[in-house]
Design a protein around this motif. Structure first.
Motif, PDB file in Angstrom:
ATOM      1  N   GLY A   1      53.805  27.197  66.094  1.00  0.00           N
ATOM      2  CA  GLY A   1      55.005  27.307  65.261  1.00  0.00           C
ATOM      3  C   GLY A   1      54.900  26.424  64.031  1.00  0.00           C
ATOM      4  N   GLY A   2      56.082  25.934  63.598  1.00  0.00           N
ATOM      5  CA  GLY A   2      56.085  25.030  62.453  1.00  0.00           C
ATOM      6  C   GLY A   2      56.205  25.716  61.124  1.00  0.00           C
ATOM      7  N   GLY A   3      56.347  27.033  61.089  1.00  0.00           N
ATOM      8  CA  GLY A   3      56.570  27.728  59.828  1.00  0.00           C
ATOM      9  C   GLY A   3      55.412  27.593  58.857  1.00  0.00           C
TER      10      GLY A   3
ATOM     11  N   GLU B   1      51.473  26.319  59.462  1.00  0.00           N
ATOM     12  CA  GLU B   1      50.327  27.155  59.122  1.00  0.00           C
ATOM     13  C   GLU B   1      49.401  26.429  58.160  1.00  0.00           C
ATOM     14  OE1 GLU B   1      47.663  30.121  59.172  1.00  0.00           O
ATOM     15  OE2 GLU B   1      49.428  29.867  60.458  1.00  0.00           O
ATOM     16  N   LEU B   2      49.990  25.658  57.218  1.00  0.00           N
ATOM     17  CA  LEU B   2      49.174  24.907  56.260  1.00  0.00           C
ATOM     18  C   LEU B   2      48.331  23.857  56.983  1.00  0.00           C
ATOM     19  CD1 LEU B   2      48.426  24.188  53.343  1.00  0.00           C
ATOM     20  CD2 LEU B   2      50.440  22.700  53.272  1.00  0.00           C
ATOM     21  N   ILE B   3      48.919  23.175  57.977  1.00  0.00           N
ATOM     22  CA  ILE B   3      48.177  22.153  58.739  1.00  0.00           C
ATOM     23  C   ILE B   3      47.063  22.805  59.551  1.00  0.00           C
ATOM     24  CG2 ILE B   3      48.380  20.454  60.602  1.00  0.00           C
ATOM     25  CD1 ILE B   3      51.177  19.837  59.569  1.00  0.00           C
ATOM     26  N   ARG B   4      47.379  23.952  60.187  1.00  0.00           N
ATOM     27  CA  ARG B   4      46.375  24.612  61.024  1.00  0.00           C
ATOM     28  C   ARG B   4      45.197  25.140  60.209  1.00  0.00           C
ATOM     29  NH1 ARG B   4      51.145  26.189  63.747  1.00  0.00           N
ATOM     30  NH2 ARG B   4      51.329  28.088  62.512  1.00  0.00           N
ATOM     31  N   SER B   5      45.495  25.540  58.955  1.00  0.00           N
ATOM     32  CA  SER B   5      44.424  26.122  58.129  1.00  0.00           C
ATOM     33  C   SER B   5      43.721  25.084  57.258  1.00  0.00           C
ATOM     34  CB  SER B   5      45.014  27.213  57.235  1.00  0.00           C
ATOM     35  OG  SER B   5      45.975  26.669  56.351  1.00  0.00           O
TER      36      SER B   5
ATOM     37  N   LEU C   1      54.022  15.149  65.641  1.00  0.00           N
ATOM     38  CA  LEU C   1      53.897  16.237  64.679  1.00  0.00           C
ATOM     39  C   LEU C   1      54.524  17.516  65.212  1.00  0.00           C
ATOM     40  CD1 LEU C   1      52.846  17.044  61.928  1.00  0.00           C
ATOM     41  CD2 LEU C   1      50.642  17.576  62.972  1.00  0.00           C
ATOM     42  N   ALA C   2      54.407  17.762  66.511  1.00  0.00           N
ATOM     43  CA  ALA C   2      55.048  18.941  67.092  1.00  0.00           C
ATOM     44  C   ALA C   2      56.566  18.857  66.948  1.00  0.00           C
ATOM     45  CB  ALA C   2      54.646  19.078  68.570  1.00  0.00           C
ATOM     46  N   VAL C   3      57.108  17.663  67.198  1.00  0.00           N
ATOM     47  CA  VAL C   3      58.549  17.471  67.014  1.00  0.00           C
ATOM     48  C   VAL C   3      58.937  17.685  65.559  1.00  0.00           C
ATOM     49  CG1 VAL C   3      60.439  15.787  67.112  1.00  0.00           C
ATOM     50  CG2 VAL C   3      58.755  15.895  68.975  1.00  0.00           C
ATOM     51  N   CYS C   4      58.147  17.118  64.670  1.00  0.00           N
ATOM     52  CA  CYS C   4      58.424  17.213  63.231  1.00  0.00           C
ATOM     53  C   CYS C   4      58.431  18.669  62.751  1.00  0.00           C
ATOM     54  CB  CYS C   4      57.392  16.386  62.465  1.00  0.00           C
ATOM     55  SG  CYS C   4      57.410  16.644  60.677  1.00  0.00           S
ATOM     56  N   LEU C   5      57.369  19.403  63.094  1.00  0.00           N
ATOM     57  CA  LEU C   5      57.225  20.764  62.565  1.00  0.00           C
ATOM     58  C   LEU C   5      58.313  21.703  63.069  1.00  0.00           C
ATOM     59  CD1 LEU C   5      53.348  21.224  62.795  1.00  0.00           C
ATOM     60  CD2 LEU C   5      54.718  20.900  60.734  1.00  0.00           C
ATOM     61  N   ASN C   6      58.816  21.466  64.253  1.00  0.00           N
ATOM     62  CA  ASN C   6      59.802  22.385  64.824  1.00  0.00           C
ATOM     63  C   ASN C   6      61.240  21.873  64.678  1.00  0.00           C
ATOM     64  OD1 ASN C   6      58.162  24.618  66.278  1.00  0.00           O
ATOM     65  ND2 ASN C   6      57.117  22.693  66.843  1.00  0.00           N
ATOM     66  N   SER C   7      61.415  20.864  63.841  1.00  0.00           N
ATOM     67  CA  SER C   7      62.758  20.326  63.580  1.00  0.00           C
ATOM     68  C   SER C   7      63.360  21.006  62.356  1.00  0.00           C
ATOM     69  CB  SER C   7      62.699  18.810  63.364  1.00  0.00           C
ATOM     70  OG  SER C   7      63.973  18.324  62.998  1.00  0.00           O
TER      71      SER C   7
ATOM     72  N   PHE D   1      48.982   5.722  55.755  1.00  0.00           N
ATOM     73  CA  PHE D   1      50.182   6.537  55.916  1.00  0.00           C
ATOM     74  C   PHE D   1      49.947   7.967  55.420  1.00  0.00           C
ATOM     75  CE2 PHE D   1      51.809   2.145  55.417  1.00  0.00           C
ATOM     76  CZ  PHE D   1      52.397   2.002  56.668  1.00  0.00           C
ATOM     77  N   ILE D   2      48.946   8.640  56.024  1.00  0.00           N
ATOM     78  CA  ILE D   2      48.641  10.029  55.674  1.00  0.00           C
ATOM     79  C   ILE D   2      49.895  10.875  55.951  1.00  0.00           C
ATOM     80  CG2 ILE D   2      47.162  12.008  56.109  1.00  0.00           C
ATOM     81  CD1 ILE D   2      45.831   9.605  54.739  1.00  0.00           C
ATOM     82  N   THR D   3      50.239  11.743  54.976  1.00  0.00           N
ATOM     83  CA  THR D   3      51.520  12.460  55.003  1.00  0.00           C
ATOM     84  C   THR D   3      51.379  13.834  55.643  1.00  0.00           C
ATOM     85  OG1 THR D   3      52.106  11.357  52.945  1.00  0.00           O
ATOM     86  CG2 THR D   3      53.455  13.246  53.597  1.00  0.00           C
ATOM     87  N   LEU D   4      52.165  14.082  56.696  1.00  0.00           N
ATOM     88  CA  LEU D   4      52.294  15.396  57.333  1.00  0.00           C
ATOM     89  C   LEU D   4      53.792  15.689  57.433  1.00  0.00           C
ATOM     90  CD1 LEU D   4      49.799  14.676  60.240  1.00  0.00           C
ATOM     91  CD2 LEU D   4      49.291  15.971  58.158  1.00  0.00           C
ATOM     92  N   TYR D   5      54.221  16.922  57.108  1.00  0.00           N
ATOM     93  CA  TYR D   5      55.659  17.184  57.030  1.00  0.00           C
ATOM     94  C   TYR D   5      55.981  18.614  57.421  1.00  0.00           C
ATOM     95  CZ  TYR D   5      53.994  18.868  52.476  1.00  0.00           C
ATOM     96  OH  TYR D   5      53.309  19.495  51.476  1.00  0.00           O
ATOM     97  N   ASN D   6      57.279  18.897  57.604  1.00  0.00           N
ATOM     98  CA  ASN D   6      57.725  20.236  57.993  1.00  0.00           C
ATOM     99  C   ASN D   6      58.299  20.998  56.794  1.00  0.00           C
ATOM    100  OD1 ASN D   6      60.186  19.054  57.569  1.00  0.00           O
ATOM    101  ND2 ASN D   6      60.972  19.349  59.654  1.00  0.00           N
ATOM    102  N   ASP D   7      58.748  22.226  57.066  1.00  0.00           N
ATOM    103  CA  ASP D   7      59.255  23.090  55.982  1.00  0.00           C
ATOM    104  C   ASP D   7      60.496  22.496  55.332  1.00  0.00           C
ATOM    105  OD1 ASP D   7      57.250  24.869  56.351  1.00  0.00           O
ATOM    106  OD2 ASP D   7      58.457  26.345  57.469  1.00  0.00           O
ATOM    107  N   ALA D   8      61.404  21.890  56.109  1.00  0.00           N
ATOM    108  CA  ALA D   8      62.625  21.323  55.530  1.00  0.00           C
ATOM    109  C   ALA D   8      62.291  20.196  54.560  1.00  0.00           C
ATOM    110  CB  ALA D   8      63.545  20.804  56.645  1.00  0.00           C
ATOM    111  N   TRP D   9      61.252  19.397  54.884  1.00  0.00           N
ATOM    112  CA  TRP D   9      60.816  18.313  53.970  1.00  0.00           C
ATOM    113  C   TRP D   9      60.214  18.920  52.705  1.00  0.00           C
ATOM    114  CZ3 TRP D   9      56.705  16.366  51.322  1.00  0.00           C
ATOM    115  CH2 TRP D   9      56.718  15.021  50.978  1.00  0.00           C
TER     116      TRP D   9
END
Length: 814
Positions: free
Chosen positions: A9-11, A15-19, A41-47, A59-67
């Motif tokens: 998931g994670g929108g 998909e950007l992280i997986r690819s 990260l799983a919590v973040c992406l599906n929030s 502090f490498i940046t990983l974020y979700n669609d809302a961010w």
């Protein structure tokens, strides 16, 4: 390329992280990522909340669609970047927070953090967010999980509200009358303007104190009790000329004043009384003046009682009201019997007719009279009495009856001229005083309206006269570069004509050409015009009701009303906002219809709603008054809403304002439903160019020479052949002589025969002849109840040559 397949998931962000090709990065391939990172990260992406994970010492940046939606253009570039790069614009602010969480292992949160994020032309925003430490397998903090919200709009709304409060305080301070607001059941002073301090004493410390402590002498005189009653009952209290003792001087010595005041309860959102608004005016001078007047009247009564001449006063029906001592002694009437005394019983039978004629005529015409007649004195002797009287009027002009002087002229026909003159002068002064008071009240009632009209017309006439004067001087010198003076004079004239139309709209006297209207189609047709007029900062939305009824009104005036409301809404949204135009079917019941003088039934509703500053209740109460405006000088005439109100009421409709300060305003227009089956007429597009004639013959009938000359010259300039007539009779003689005519262009209001009667007579001889009426008068033969007769071509004065060209061509082609 390896993919993070364990992340479901994670929108788009997932998909950007997986690819993403993580090989060669600090994090390495996703399969090697620590469990803490993968779980967070799983919590973040599906929030659904804007969330991000910052991992490692960089502090490498990983974020979700809302961010990503709030990343200010940095998505997708920011994915996988060190925090100092992905959040470079705010790194100086958040780096110490990040490092402190890592160092201490304790989370961090802030309800209101200003961050200098650059986005959409803005340089700052406010956020509410938290930082949660993420522990790796060794028990050390390996990164952070952050979740937060953009609260910029909320903060700015709070700032705007605070500014509005400050503005209201400024308004209170600048108000000409004494104004204060007292809060709560103890009546604590919250706001008081300079005029209030002038009333109660400049050096008095009252702010933040209950009235019982701030002004103890006021409380002791019962004013605190009055406030208690207003607070508990919710009913306002109005005092007129109330005497109050105030310790207002530097010495604290009591001073007696008289005030007019109002205690008005203010209700909170729950409807409970929370505050009391106080408005007071020092009327000491007026009260003292009235006391002087009463004393003067008492002195007059004393003078009248002791005067050797006979004084009397009668009511509007001719009955006796007052007889002074000399008059009572003459007729032998006791003071307590004056109200029932019939003075007609004392008149000599031979003199009743002449006396009655003078008296009845004066009462009917409400004028004075002078007459001599014989009256029977108390001792039975007949005495020749000379009567001189004058009418009496109330302050509102109501006829009250007569006041007069009787002089026994039997023995001495000329009583002391000095005394009679004094009494006459006194009577005249009283009449003049009453007349001046009535005139003052009338002038006060129309003062605001006439003042506004005079101000605007004088400004426009100054432009016209100045331009024409400069044009005259330049032409006299042979200078032909005069275009700007001509245009200036024309602009002044156009503004004067526009002001006249607005005044006619307010007075519900403008000429209307109503037709069946589909309001949805009309609003849709205006969206482009509104977008251009209001500018990019205003977002225009329409909510159009399905199955909307049709209405019957003047299309041009309705469009102008909507545009007027839209421009007002734009001015209320200084920093941009949303304008919504909505249509709906509505029903007005009997109770509401009676309250607002409407017909109950079905109506078409058009609402214009903005997200602007809103209006207070007192502004709403005066919003439709002519020349009332809250805009700065030069920004508005104060006739816009009054024009809308006049047009809607003239069309049989209703307009209502709903507003909340700091939230916005909604103006709702109600127009009666049209039940006819005729489809709405297509809107005609305005002609861009002047349409010239082709030699058609126009018979111009106008009794005003200058207007006729202008019309003739204009028509000839447009290429028409013109035959002129200065009166309807002359026009009929021209027609009877066989003159060929293509169009009859006639004034409506003329002596002897009006334009409609002339047209009927001409059409009887020339059936099918085209007719175009012109008038500057609002009530005439072709406009009834403000509505143009069906099938009538009308050109309203004043008009330009372009308007003349368009109307003549329209009439000829109809």
């Amino acid at each position: 390329m390896p993919k993070a397949t364990f992340l479901a998931g994670g929108g788009e962000a997932g998909e950007l992280i997986r690819s993403f090709d993580w090989s060669g990065t600090v994090l390495g391939r996703p399969e090697t990522w620590p469990d803490a990172l993968r779980t967070a990260l799983a919590v973040c992406l599906n929030s659904a909340i804007p969330s991000a994970v910052y991992w490692g010492k960089d502090f490498i940046t990983l974020y979700n669609d809302a961010w990503a939606q709030q990343a200010a253009g940095r998505h997708p570039w920011a994915m996988g970047r060190p925090g100092r790069e992905s959040r470079a614009d705010i790194w100086d602010t958040i780096r110490p927070q990040f490092e402190n969480v890592v160092a201490t292992g304790r989370g961090f949160s802030t309800e209101r953090q200003r961050l200098p994020i650059k986005r959409a032309g803005e340089t700052e925003s406010w956020w509410s967010y938290s930082l949660v430490p993420l522990y790796d397998s060794d028990g050390h903090v390996g990164g952070l999980l952050t979740q937060g919200f953009d609260i910029t709009a909320q903060v700015r709304a709070q700032q705007y509200h605070a500014q509005e409060i400050d503005r209201l305080r400024d308004m209170f301070r600048q108000a000409p009358g004494a104004v204060a607001i007292l809060s709560g059941p103890d009546h604590v002073y919250e706001i008081a303007n300079e005029s209030y301090f002038e009333l109660v004493g400049q050096r008095r410390d009252i702010m933040g104190k209950p009235i019982a402590i701030a002004l103890p002498e006021m409380a002791d005189q019962g004013f605190a009790g009055l406030m208690d009653k207003v607070y508990n009952t919710g009913e306002p209290f109005v005092g007129r000329g109330v005497e109050v003792t105030i310790n207002r001087g530097d010495t604290g010595a009591p001073e007696r004043r008289h005030v007019d005041f109002v205690y008005q309860p203010i209700r909170n959102a729950d409807g409970a009384v929370s505050d009391i608004f106080v408005e007071a005016t020092d009327v000491t001078d007026r009260v003292l003046g009235e006391a002087i007047l009463r004393e003067s009247e008492q002195r007059f009564r004393l003078v009248a009682e002791s005067a050797p001449v006979m004084l009397w006063m009668g009511d509007a029906q001719g009955k006796c009201l007052y007889l002074n001592h000399a008059q009572r002694a003459f007729w032998g009437v006791a003071e307590e019997d004056v109200s029932t005394f019939n003075w007609n019983t004392t008149v000599h039978p031979d003199d009743i007719k002449v006396l009655s004629q003078s008296f009845i005529k004066a009462m009917r015409e409400q004028t004075g009279f002078s007459v001599e007649a014989r009256y029977r004195r108390a001792d039975g002797d007949w005495r020749i009495v000379h009567t001189n009287s004058h009418p009496r009027f109330d302050v509102d002009g109501t006829f009250l009856g007569m006041i007069g002087v009787n002089v026994d002229a039997t023995d001495v026909r000329q009583v002391s001229s000095a005394l009679e003159a004094a009494v006459e002068e006194r009577t005249q002064k009283l009449m003049i005083a009453e007349s001046q008071l009535r005139q003052s009240q009338k002038m006060e009632a129309i003062g605001q309206l006439t003042g506004g009209i005079a101000h605007d017309f004088n400004n426009m006439l100054a432009v016209v006269m100045g331009g024409l004067n400069l044009l005259q001087r330049r032409l006299a010198r042979g200078d032909t570069d005069v275009g700007r003076y001509v245009e200036g004079a024309m602009e002044g004239a156009r503004r004067a004509a526009a002001l006249t139309n607005r005044l006619l709209a307010f007075s519900r006297q403008q000429q209307l050409a109503p037709e069946q209207i589909d309001a949805n189609r009309l609003v849709q047709g205006m969206t482009d015009l509104l977008a251009r007029t209001l500018g990019e900062a205003i977002k225009v939305e329409t909510v159009l009701s399905a199955g909307l009824w049709r209405t019957f009104a003047d299309v041009n005036q309705l469009e102008a009303a909507i545009l007027n409301l839209a421009v007002n809404a734009r001015d209320a949204m200084e920093h941009g906002g949303r304008l919504t135009i909505e249509t709906a079917n509505a029903h007005i019941d009997d109770a509401y219809a009676r309250e607002h003088e409407l017909s109950q039934g079905q109506y078409v509703q058009i609402s214009v709603t903005d997200t602007g500053s809103g209006m207070s209740a007192d502004v709403i109460a005066k919003a439709f008054d002519p020349f009332f405006t809250t805009k700065a000088v030069g920004k508005g005439t104060g006739l816009g809403l009054s024009q809308v109100f006049g047009f809607i009421r003239q069309s049989g409709g209703h307009v209502k304002i709903y507003s909340e300060t700091g939230v916005g305003t909604s103006v709702k227009i109600y127009l009666p439903r049209e039940y006819g089956g005729q489809a709405p007429a297509e809107r005609r597009q305005a002609q861009g160019d002047v349409v010239a004639g082709s030699g058609e013959i126009v018979l111009v009938v106008e009794d005003e020479e200058r207007v006729r000359a202008f019309s003739i010259d204009s028509l000839r300039e447009l290429g028409y052949t013109v035959v002129e007539a200065a009166s309807p009779g002359e026009a009929l003689r021209i027609i009877e002589a066989g003159q060929a005519v293509s169009l009859l262009f006639t004034d409506v209001v003329m002596p002897g025969m009006n334009g409609r009667q002339l047209a009927d007579a001409v059409l009887a001889k020339r059936p099918g002849l085209k007719v175009l009426y012109t008038t500057g008068y609002t009530r005439n033969a072709v406009v009834h109840n403000g509505v143009l007769d069906p099938g009538t071509n009308l050109l309203v004065k004043p008009f330009t040559i372009e308007q003349l060209a368009a109307k003549v061509r329209q009439a000829l082609d109809s």
